[in-house]
Design a protein around this motif. Sequence first.
Motif, PDB file in Angstrom:
ATOM      1  N   ARG A 104      36.869  28.345  36.164  1.00  0.00           N
ATOM      2  CA  ARG A 104      35.680  28.136  35.320  1.00  0.00           C
ATOM      3  C   ARG A 104      35.021  26.803  35.680  1.00  0.00           C
ATOM      4  O   ARG A 104      33.801  26.717  35.827  1.00  0.00           O
ATOM      5  N   GLN A 105      35.828  25.775  35.835  1.00  0.00           N
ATOM      6  CA  GLN A 105      35.285  24.472  36.208  1.00  0.00           C
ATOM      7  C   GLN A 105      34.805  24.454  37.666  1.00  0.00           C
ATOM      8  O   GLN A 105      33.807  23.815  37.993  1.00  0.00           O
ATOM      9  N   VAL A 132      27.443  31.225  41.222  1.00  0.00           N
ATOM     10  CA  VAL A 132      28.750  31.352  41.867  1.00  0.00           C
ATOM     11  C   VAL A 132      29.652  32.177  40.959  1.00  0.00           C
ATOM     12  O   VAL A 132      29.760  31.895  39.760  1.00  0.00           O
ATOM     13  N   HIS A 133      30.297  33.190  41.529  1.00  0.00           N
ATOM     14  CA  HIS A 133      31.281  34.008  40.818  1.00  0.00           C
ATOM     15  C   HIS A 133      32.632  33.789  41.485  1.00  0.00           C
ATOM     16  O   HIS A 133      32.732  33.851  42.709  1.00  0.00           O
ATOM     17  N   ILE A 134      33.666  33.571  40.682  1.00  0.00           N
ATOM     18  CA  ILE A 134      35.030  33.480  41.207  1.00  0.00           C
ATOM     19  C   ILE A 134      35.898  34.430  40.396  1.00  0.00           C
ATOM     20  O   ILE A 134      35.847  34.420  39.164  1.00  0.00           O
ATOM     21  N   GLY A 135      36.685  35.240  41.081  1.00  0.00           N
ATOM     22  CA  GLY A 135      37.548  36.211  40.404  1.00  0.00           C
ATOM     23  C   GLY A 135      38.898  36.322  41.086  1.00  0.00           C
ATOM     24  O   GLY A 135      39.108  35.816  42.193  1.00  0.00           O
ATOM     25  N   GLN A 136      39.804  37.014  40.417  1.00  0.00           N
ATOM     26  CA  GLN A 136      41.162  37.192  40.926  1.00  0.00           C
ATOM     27  C   GLN A 136      41.250  38.436  41.806  1.00  0.00           C
ATOM     28  O   GLN A 136      40.688  39.479  41.470  1.00  0.00           O
ATOM     29  N   VAL A 137      41.964  38.315  42.926  1.00  0.00           N
ATOM     30  CA  VAL A 137      42.228  39.458  43.790  1.00  0.00           C
ATOM     31  C   VAL A 137      43.488  40.126  43.260  1.00  0.00           C
ATOM     32  O   VAL A 137      44.572  39.549  43.288  1.00  0.00           O
ATOM     33  N   ASN A 138      43.321  41.352  42.717  1.00  0.00           N
ATOM     34  CA  ASN A 138      44.465  42.029  42.102  1.00  0.00           C
ATOM     35  C   ASN A 138      44.299  43.538  42.246  1.00  0.00           C
ATOM     36  O   ASN A 138      44.401  44.270  41.278  1.00  0.00           O
ATOM     37  N   ALA A 171      28.844  33.429  46.294  1.00  0.00           N
ATOM     38  CA  ALA A 171      27.821  32.420  46.010  1.00  0.00           C
ATOM     39  C   ALA A 171      26.472  32.949  46.456  1.00  0.00           C
ATOM     40  O   ALA A 171      26.328  33.439  47.582  1.00  0.00           O
ATOM     41  N   ASN A 172      25.500  32.879  45.571  1.00  0.00           N
ATOM     42  CA  ASN A 172      24.133  33.309  45.864  1.00  0.00           C
ATOM     43  C   ASN A 172      23.183  32.138  45.619  1.00  0.00           C
ATOM     44  O   ASN A 172      23.307  31.438  44.601  1.00  0.00           O
ATOM     45  N   VAL A 173      22.250  31.954  46.527  1.00  0.00           N
ATOM     46  CA  VAL A 173      21.173  30.982  46.349  1.00  0.00           C
ATOM     47  C   VAL A 173      19.873  31.752  46.423  1.00  0.00           C
ATOM     48  O   VAL A 173      19.580  32.396  47.440  1.00  0.00           O
ATOM     49  N   TYR A 174      19.115  31.727  45.352  1.00  0.00           N
ATOM     50  CA  TYR A 174      17.807  32.384  45.305  1.00  0.00           C
ATOM     51  C   TYR A 174      16.748  31.298  45.466  1.00  0.00           C
ATOM     52  O   TYR A 174      16.780  30.266  44.793  1.00  0.00           O
ATOM     53  N   ALA A 175      15.794  31.533  46.347  1.00  0.00           N
ATOM     54  CA  ALA A 175      14.716  30.585  46.595  1.00  0.00           C
ATOM     55  C   ALA A 175      13.397  31.268  46.241  1.00  0.00           C
ATOM     56  O   ALA A 175      12.997  32.224  46.898  1.00  0.00           O
ATOM     57  N   VAL A 176      12.753  30.792  45.197  1.00  0.00           N
ATOM     58  CA  VAL A 176      11.498  31.374  44.717  1.00  0.00           C
ATOM     59  C   VAL A 176      10.385  30.364  44.956  1.00  0.00           C
ATOM     60  O   VAL A 176      10.461  29.227  44.485  1.00  0.00           O
TER      61      VAL A 176
END
Length: 179
Positions: A104-105, A132-138, A171-176
Amino acid sequence: MMMSDNAKDRAARSWKKRGSISSLSNHEFWQKQIHGRIKDSTSTVSYMDEPSQRDDVSRLTVQMENTYQLGPPKHFPVVTVNHILKDVLTSYLQVEEYDPELCRQMTKTISEVIKAQVKDLMIPRYKLIVIVHIGQVNRQSVLIGSRCLWDPKSDTFSSYVFRNSSLFALANVYAVYLE
């Protein structure tokens, strides 16, 4: 005996600077004191300072003129941002194990680092959104989608997926482009 308006203004300012001012005139105050009802009949105003010229300067707004620029003079460097995403995610998450509180941090920290590094490229007139999304590989499947309303000629995005033995990160970076 009547006081002029200027004298009244000067007297009011001097009372304000001292810290309080009575709402009763001097004559009314002595009448109330004679009858012994001073406690319930006076009211005060706390210290009031008049705004200085410095406050007025800080409130001035700058009006920008139109540039009449309909498109970006320099397009968003997707390849360079992909390298930034890869470097940041790899350096922060290469040896990490999945822990919900730590992740989360880490999402907040990683997104701030990515945004700072992309801003250092100094690409004018682009608004940046970093997710940014971080998840567990399970042994599970995750689908992450996003929808945006934008101009495909000038707006774009950059994305990178990182995986190690216990976690994944997207991780996604959107540029508008701002007109």
